[in-house]
Motif scaffolding. Structure first.
Motif, short mmCIF file in Angstrom:
data_model
loop_
_atom_site.label_atom_id
_atom_site.label_comp_id
_atom_site.label_asym_id
_atom_site.label_seq_id
_atom_site.Cartn_x
_atom_site.Cartn_y
_atom_site.Cartn_z
N ILE A 8 4.57 10.89 -8.68
CA ILE A 8 5.21 10.19 -9.81
C ILE A 8 6.20 11.09 -10.57
N ALA A 9 6.02 12.41 -10.51
CA ALA A 9 6.94 13.28 -11.24
C ALA A 9 8.14 13.68 -10.39
N GLY A 10 8.20 13.22 -9.16
CA GLY A 10 9.34 13.52 -8.29
C GLY A 10 10.57 12.74 -8.73
N LYS A 11 11.70 13.07 -8.11
CA LYS A 11 12.97 12.45 -8.54
C LYS A 11 12.99 10.95 -8.32
N VAL A 12 12.44 10.49 -7.22
CA VAL A 12 12.34 9.04 -7.00
C VAL A 12 11.18 8.49 -7.81
N GLY A 13 10.06 9.22 -7.81
CA GLY A 13 8.85 8.74 -8.49
C GLY A 13 9.09 8.43 -9.96
N ILE A 14 9.73 9.34 -10.67
CA ILE A 14 9.93 9.14 -12.12
C ILE A 14 10.92 7.99 -12.37
N ARG A 15 11.92 7.89 -11.52
CA ARG A 15 12.88 6.78 -11.67
C ARG A 15 12.20 5.43 -11.44
N LEU A 16 11.30 5.39 -10.47
CA LEU A 16 10.56 4.16 -10.21
C LEU A 16 9.63 3.85 -11.39
N ALA A 17 8.94 4.89 -11.86
CA ALA A 17 8.01 4.70 -12.98
C ALA A 17 8.73 4.13 -14.20
N GLU A 18 9.90 4.67 -14.51
CA GLU A 18 10.68 4.19 -15.67
C GLU A 18 11.01 2.70 -15.52
N ARG A 19 11.43 2.32 -14.33
CA ARG A 19 11.81 0.91 -14.10
C ARG A 19 10.60 -0.02 -14.19
N LEU A 30 0.11 10.29 -9.47
CA LEU A 30 -0.39 11.65 -9.27
C LEU A 30 0.76 12.65 -9.42
N TYR A 31 0.55 13.63 -10.31
CA TYR A 31 1.50 14.75 -10.44
C TYR A 31 0.68 16.04 -10.36
N ARG A 32 1.32 17.16 -10.02
CA ARG A 32 0.47 18.36 -9.81
C ARG A 32 0.72 19.50 -10.78
N ARG A 33 1.87 19.49 -11.48
CA ARG A 33 2.16 20.61 -12.40
C ARG A 33 1.90 20.18 -13.83
N GLN A 46 0.70 7.95 -19.03
CA GLN A 46 -0.42 8.90 -18.96
C GLN A 46 -0.82 8.96 -17.49
N ALA A 47 -0.32 9.92 -16.76
CA ALA A 47 -0.59 9.96 -15.32
C ALA A 47 -1.78 10.87 -15.03
N THR A 48 -2.09 11.01 -13.75
CA THR A 48 -3.26 11.76 -13.30
C THR A 48 -2.82 13.09 -12.68
N GLU A 49 -3.36 14.20 -13.21
CA GLU A 49 -3.01 15.51 -12.66
C GLU A 49 -3.89 15.81 -11.45
N GLY A 50 -3.29 16.29 -10.37
CA GLY A 50 -4.09 16.62 -9.19
C GLY A 50 -3.19 17.08 -8.05
N ASP A 51 -3.78 17.86 -7.16
CA ASP A 51 -3.03 18.37 -6.01
C ASP A 51 -3.47 17.61 -4.76
N LEU A 52 -2.53 16.92 -4.17
CA LEU A 52 -2.81 16.09 -3.00
C LEU A 52 -3.42 16.89 -1.86
N SER A 73 5.41 8.47 -2.67
CA SER A 73 6.76 9.06 -2.74
C SER A 73 6.68 10.57 -2.87
N ALA A 74 5.53 11.14 -2.47
CA ALA A 74 5.36 12.60 -2.52
C ALA A 74 6.04 13.22 -1.31
N GLY A 75 6.35 14.49 -1.41
CA GLY A 75 6.92 15.20 -0.28
C GLY A 75 7.02 16.67 -0.59
N ALA A 76 6.94 17.50 0.45
CA ALA A 76 7.03 18.95 0.24
C ALA A 76 8.46 19.36 -0.08
N GLY A 77 9.43 18.54 0.32
CA GLY A 77 10.83 18.85 0.01
C GLY A 77 11.30 20.15 0.64
#
Ligand SMILES: NC(=O)c1ccc[n+]([C@@H]2O[C@H](COP(=O)([O-])OP(=O)(O)OC[C@H]3O[C@@H](n4cnc5c(N)ncnc54)[C@H](OP(=O)(O)O)[C@@H]3O)[C@@H](O)[C@H]2O)c1
Length: 218
Positions: A8-19, A30-33, A46-52, A73-77
């Motif tokens: 969810i904190a990725g570039k696509v994830g956050i844009r999707l979340a906003e919409r 899920l976000y990890r940092r 209020q998202a969930t912190e965790g490492d996939l 929409s997660a990815g190692a990039g």
């Protein structure tokens, strides 16, 4: 609608979340940092912190329980070498399929990749590995009993989106702004009749809602 976005904190994830928040959906992900918490709170999430990589499928199932649909929409990039690509884009997706099944959720949408992306330019072992792993994830998802949906965007850009896309079963390879990927995903989330479809996406001239409606069999 309750939507859970893995990445969810990725570039696509956050844009999707906003919409989705703007549409009135209940959004978690899920976000990890830890430092990403504030950026998410700023858009009301209020998202969930965790490492996939570290969490189990059962732990992820607990986090997503009660959602109507999950978007991966997660990815190692490219960070962390091929091992991390395998661990996140591949094993992370396997774990998400298991978690979605354990949580009794029907719908899982995968943000995948265009099969012939970048083939006209010089490629690399690293990129070929990424494509192999993405393909493996697609195969596992299609093979599952879920109401899966796979979106294959072309190369992602940070250009401002137009809200207009080209979406089809097969397209010539091209670029697409992350804004327009998010716009299209938001429509797909609200179009359960797109289940069991693989669609490709590049920039185009059709409003995202109209483009998705073409493939909504509900
Ligand atoms: N780049 C392209 O041209 C392209 C083309 C087609 C498809 N795609 C795919 O589109 C998807 C979204 O791309 P994007 O631009 O939004 O990528 P991104 O900004 O790198 O977002 C991916 C997110 O996944 C998160 N993530 C990575 N490892 C994780 C872990 N172990 N646990 C939890 N979260 C983890 C990242 O967390 P951090 O923020 O902590 O790093 C990041 O927020 C990816 O799956 C990508 O493969 C990309």
């Amino acid at each position: 609608m309750k939507v859970f976005i893995v990445g969810i904190a990725g570039k696509v994830g956050i844009r999707l979340a906003e919409r989705l928040v703007a549409r009135g959906d209940e959004v978690d992900g899920l976000y990890r940092r830890p430092q990403q918490k504030e950026a998410l709170a700023a858009v009301g999430i209020q998202a969930t912190e965790g490492d996939l990589v570290k969490m189990s499928a059962a732990e992820l199932a607990e986090a997503i329980r009660g959602s109507d649909v999950v978007v991966f929409s997660a990815g190692a990039g490219g960070e962390g070498g091929p091992e991390m690509t395998t661990a996140i884009d591949g094993d992370g997706m396997t774990k998400t399929i298991e978690a979605v099944q354990q949580a009794g959720i029907a719908r899982l949408i995968l943000v995948s990749a265009f099969p012939n992306a970048l083939r006209e330019r010089e490629t690399s072992d690293r990129f070929e590995h990424y494509m192999t792993v993405k393909r493996r994830s697609e195969v596992e998802l299609v093979d599952s009993d879920l109401d899966w949906m796979i979106l294959r965007p072309g190369t992602l850009t940070d250009d401002t989106g137009s809200g207009r896309v080209s979406l089809s079963l097969a397209l010539p390879y091209g670029d697409v702004p992350r804004d327009d990927v998010a716009e299209t995903l938001a429509e797909i989330v609200h179009a359960p009749g797109t289940a069991r479809t693989i669609l490709e996406l590049i920039s185009g001239s059709v409003p995202a809602a109209e483009a998705v409606a073409t493939f909504d069999r509900a």
